[in-house]
Design a protein around this motif. Structure first.
Motif, PDB file in Angstrom:
ATOM      1  N   MET A   1       0.842  -1.181   0.000  1.00  0.00           N
ATOM      2  CA  MET A   1       0.000   0.000   0.000  1.00  0.00           C
ATOM      3  C   MET A   1       0.882   1.238   0.000  1.00  0.00           C
ATOM      4  N   SER A   2       0.475   2.254  -0.706  1.00  0.00           N
ATOM      5  CA  SER A   2       1.215   3.505  -0.712  1.00  0.00           C
ATOM      6  C   SER A   2       0.232   4.667  -0.715  1.00  0.00           C
ATOM      7  N   ILE A   3       0.745   5.821  -0.349  1.00  0.00           N
ATOM      8  CA  ILE A   3      -0.063   7.033  -0.323  1.00  0.00           C
ATOM      9  C   ILE A   3       0.353   7.884  -1.512  1.00  0.00           C
ATOM     10  N   ASN A   4      -0.617   8.286  -2.340  1.00  0.00           N
ATOM     11  CA  ASN A   4      -0.283   9.153  -3.462  1.00  0.00           C
ATOM     12  C   ASN A   4      -0.326  10.621  -3.015  1.00  0.00           C
ATOM     13  N   ARG A   5       0.006  11.513  -3.925  1.00  0.00           N
ATOM     14  CA  ARG A   5       0.082  12.942  -3.564  1.00  0.00           C
ATOM     15  C   ARG A   5      -1.252  13.474  -3.055  1.00  0.00           C
ATOM     16  N   THR A   6      -2.345  13.115  -3.688  1.00  0.00           N
ATOM     17  CA  THR A   6      -3.664  13.599  -3.271  1.00  0.00           C
ATOM     18  C   THR A   6      -3.970  13.178  -1.844  1.00  0.00           C
TER      19      THR A   6
END
Length: 93
Positions: A1-6
């Motif tokens: 899982m990763s967090i995108n810019r938004t």
């Protein structure tokens, strides 16, 4: 899982009390500061979080993975990221 810019901007806004537009602007400014500093050969250190620096890479001989042919890779620059103590402690949990 990763967090995108938004998602990062949304979390920054929520935790700081800024609007999403203000948080996005702050993130953009942080990005610009890092890029400008590295392009000038300076390093950026955020105590406890991370250190970012430009490193020189020497010219070297490599191999084309398809043909096995030797190729010359020119000297250039790369970026080195080092985790700070707070970040290391958080990841180690």
């Amino acid at each position: 899982m990763s967090i995108n810019r938004t998602e990062l901007v949304a979390q920054m806004a929520e935790r700081s009390g800024l609007t999403k537009a203000q948080a996005d602007s702050a993130l953009g400014a942080f990005q610009s500061v890092i890029i400008d500093a590295l392009s000038e050969g300076e390093s950026v250190r955020v105590t406890g979080l991370l250190s970012v620096e430009r490193v020189e890479r020497a010219a070297r001989t490599g191999r084309n993975p398809r043909t096995g042919e030797e190729i010359q890779i020119p000297a250039g620059f790369g970026v080195k990221l080092t985790a700070g103590s707070t970040l290391k402690a958080a990841v180690g949990k």
